[in-house]
Write an enzyme that holds these catalytic residues in place. Structure first.
Site, PDB file in Angstrom:
ATOM      1  N   GLU A 292     -31.548  -9.520  20.919  1.00 10.95           N
ATOM      2  CA  GLU A 292     -31.057 -10.125  22.160  1.00 10.95           C
ATOM      3  C   GLU A 292     -31.723 -11.462  22.462  1.00 10.95           C
ATOM      4  OE1 GLU A 292     -32.261  -7.043  21.885  1.00 10.95           O
ATOM      5  OE2 GLU A 292     -30.469  -5.793  22.090  1.00 10.95           O
TER       6      GLU A 292
ATOM      7  N   PHE B 261     -31.037  -5.027  28.653  1.00 11.18           N
ATOM      8  CA  PHE B 261     -31.490  -5.910  27.578  1.00 11.18           C
ATOM      9  C   PHE B 261     -31.236  -7.379  27.910  1.00 11.18           C
ATOM     10  CE2 PHE B 261     -29.846  -1.958  25.363  1.00 11.18           C
ATOM     11  CZ  PHE B 261     -31.036  -1.290  25.542  1.00 11.18           C
TER      12      PHE B 261
ATOM     13  N   ARG C 285     -20.267   0.977  34.043  1.00 14.39           N
ATOM     14  CA  ARG C 285     -19.753   1.723  32.892  1.00 14.39           C
ATOM     15  C   ARG C 285     -18.559   2.601  33.256  1.00 14.39           C
ATOM     16  NH1 ARG C 285     -21.264   7.022  30.900  1.00 14.39           N
ATOM     17  NH2 ARG C 285     -20.208   7.281  28.911  1.00 14.39           N
TER      18      ARG C 285
ATOM     19  N   ARG D 273     -16.420  -2.873  33.038  1.00 13.35           N
ATOM     20  CA  ARG D 273     -16.694  -3.365  31.672  1.00 13.35           C
ATOM     21  C   ARG D 273     -15.407  -3.440  30.851  1.00 13.35           C
ATOM     22  NH1 ARG D 273     -18.014   1.335  27.661  1.00 13.35           N
ATOM     23  NH2 ARG D 273     -17.580   3.098  29.002  1.00 13.35           N
TER      24      ARG D 273
END
Lengths: 274, 313
Positions: B52, B77, B161, B5
């Site tokens: 979103e 999401f 992450r 990320r």
């Protein structure tokens, strides 16, 4: 490229759009007459007077954009495009058939003049807002118009789009609400009330106008007012009659989506040509 | 060693000089790292708030005006909450939108199952027109983001992450959509991984070498379109395959590889991944242990799949 058509001519085009809707839905054997008939004047004014568009250059970058967020009213949209010269009016008879570009709901990849595919309610208004935002960001002059259904206002995404459009000051964005007050399961109030709609949308930071959605003059006037507003987007509540123009369809929720029999077709044509 | 990320955020900020595109985020720009682009190109960044669904269609609408648009949020999401918007608003109209989804898989750590998306690849892979990419390190991330921006059409990019060990070196390889990368050659078994599991496959291959098993390792960042030719050639060479992903074993990389092998060259396959369970809170390493996403599990699966090969022969 405005056509500058007279009020009478715009009324006549709305009539032609209605005839096309009945013809194409009769051929198709399924589809959505009620909510198509209710937006005939709105589309007549948009496609023949208001929008800066050119059927000869459907992908012209500076053109005004149109998104039919209530995508099930595709028969009205296709009729407006055909009457405006985007494609042959005879193509309307292929609506919903295999190999026809005229899908049950608008497909931008298949139909000349369709700026955005729609069908899943609540999504078109967001896409239209994205287009308006692009114009603002890139200092483009084009405006964006979007027709939303009143039942569609029950989708949460519509309110997300209203919030974002006001937040980003999309004054080049005009939404026209087809407020015929009927949805599949009955009246909008009964199924899930969206009212008071004016106050709610105003509270979201929009200028809200109310017109008779079958009055061509009133629609023109409201659109002119929307253009004068250079601060907020404008939301025009168009009070309409579902199934407008066909006696047995008017204000009947059952005609949201239903096949038109040969007998019903004859009556509809008589009603429209009175 | 960066997380994918972070590499994604850097890539956007870097590529923003070369390419004209917009970046949208849904109030997670620090977590998704799009903040790096936002700082450098504020005029081309839009925060869409915690909405979103609107973000995805908004991005699609912008893209129809002739510019690529990147829409970013967590995988849960992007692929989950906004599935219909991605399907009907982006993929069906074939819009030039890149979905930058971070925090994919359980190894994101302590946020727990609500935020650990274990089914995004399955959802995105099943949508026509959609390309799905899942890079394994910072260098491949840059290459994937660049390829996505250059590609005309919808792309789903999945990032992790936690820091990912470097597999490649800067400029040391080329990435192409639809192509896998052979990390190491081998003859007895082929280990195919994505994301954080590529480095674990590589470690497993080293352990296997110590016990006399020669394992090939392939990084299949292009999950869709997948590199059928490469997979079939290694299937023929090694006769068995282990897939490894931080994702449900249903519908992800394991599903993709199994489907194509069944159609083309049926051989034994073992799938390392989440065994159809939701995630839970814990440290990334505890979760890897709990869900069986470890080097040891890949070694075990390799031995097992080689055993099955012998039974079939």
């Amino acid at each position: 490229m405005e056509t500058g058509y007279s009020i009478d001519k715009l009324k006549a085009i709305a009539h032609d759009i209605r005839v096309d809707i009945i013809e194409s839905l009769h051929c198709a054997g399924s589809g959505h007459p009620g909510g198509s008939l209710s937006i005939a004047e709105i589309l007549s004014v948009l496609f023949f007077r208001e929008m800066n568009i050119d059927p000869e250059k459907p992908n012209w970058e500076e053109r005004d954009r149109f998104v039919l967020s209530k995508g099930h009213a595709a028969p009205a949209y296709y009729a407006a495009l055909a009457e405006r010269g985007y494609f042959d009016v005879n193509l309307l008879k292929t609506l919903r058939q295999i190999n026809s570009p005229l899908q049950g709901h608008p497909d931008r990849r298949k139909v000349t003049g369709v700026d955005m595919s729609t069908g899943s309610l609540g999504q078109g208004i967001s896409a239209a807002a994205g287009m308006a935002c692009f114009a603002k960001k890139e200092n483009k002059k084009f405006r964006v118009y979007c027709v939303v259904g009143d039942g569609e206002m029950q989708e949460g995404e519509v309110w997300e789009a209203l919030m974002a459009s006001a937040h980003y000051g999309l004054s080049n964005f005009t939404v026209l609400l087809d407020n015929n007050n009927l949805q599949i399961d009955g009246s909008v109030e009964k199924v899930m009330s969206i009212y008071p709609i004016k106050e709610k949308v105003e509270a979201f930071g929009w200028e809200v106008l109310e017109v008779d959605g079958h009055n061509v003059d009133a629609i023109i006037e409201a659109l002119a007012k929307a253009k004068e507003n250079d601060i907020t987007p404008t939301f025009i509540i168009c009070k309409t009659i579902k199934g407008r123009g066909v006696s047995y369809m008017e204000n009947q929720a059952g005609w949201h989506g239903a096949a038109i029999s040969d007998e019903n077709y004859e009556i509809a044509m008589k009603d429209l040509n009175k | 060693m960066l997380s994918t990320r972070e590499a994604y955020g850097l890539a956007l900020a870097n590529l923003g000089n070369q390419y004209d595109f917009y970046v949208l985020d849904a109030d997670l720009s620090k977590a998704t790292q799009t903040v790096q682009f936002a700082k450098k190109f504020p005029e081309r960044f839009l925060d869409m708030g915690i909405a979103e669904a609107n973000m995805m269609d908004f991005a699609a609408g912008m893209s129809t005006c002739g510019v690529p648009v990147v829409a970013s949020t967590f995988a849960a999401f992007a692929a989950g909450r906004a599935y219909d918007q991605v399907r009907n608003g982006i993929a069906y109209p074939d819009c030039n939108v890149k979905i930058g989804a971070t925090h994919g898989g359980v190894m994101i750590g302590a946020d727990g199952g609500s935020h650990q998306c274990v089914e995004d690849i399955a959802l995105m892979r099943a949508i026509p027109n959609m390309t799905v990419l899942c890079p394994c390190d910072e260098f491949e991330t840059y290459a994937c983001v660049k390829a996505a921006i250059e590609y005309q059409g919808p792309v789903y990019l999945r990032f992790g992450r936690m820091p990912s060990p470097n597999i490649y070196t800067e400029g040391g390889f080329t990435f192409q959509i639809g192509k896998g990368t052979v990390i190491s050659e081998g003859e007895d078994v082929t280990l195919i991984g994505i994301g954080d599991m590529v480095s674990r496959c590589f470690e497993a291959a080293m352990l296997l070498a110590k016990i006399g098993i020669s394992a090939a390792v392939i990084d299949m960042a292009s999950v869709k379109p997948i590199d059928e030719k490469l997979i079939i050639s290694f299937a023929k060479r090694t006769g068995c395959i282990v897939t490894a992903e931080d994702h449900n074993i249903i519908g992800g990389l394991g599903g993709a590889v199994s489907e194509l092998l069944v159609r083309n060259y049926p051989i034994p396959v073992e799938n390392i991944g989440i065994q159809d369970k939701f995630g839970k809170s814990g440290s990334p390493e505890e979760l890897a242990e709990y869900f069986g996403l470890t080097v040891e599990k890949i070694v075990e699966a390799s031995k097992k799949v080689i055993g099955r090969k012998k039974v079939i022969q």
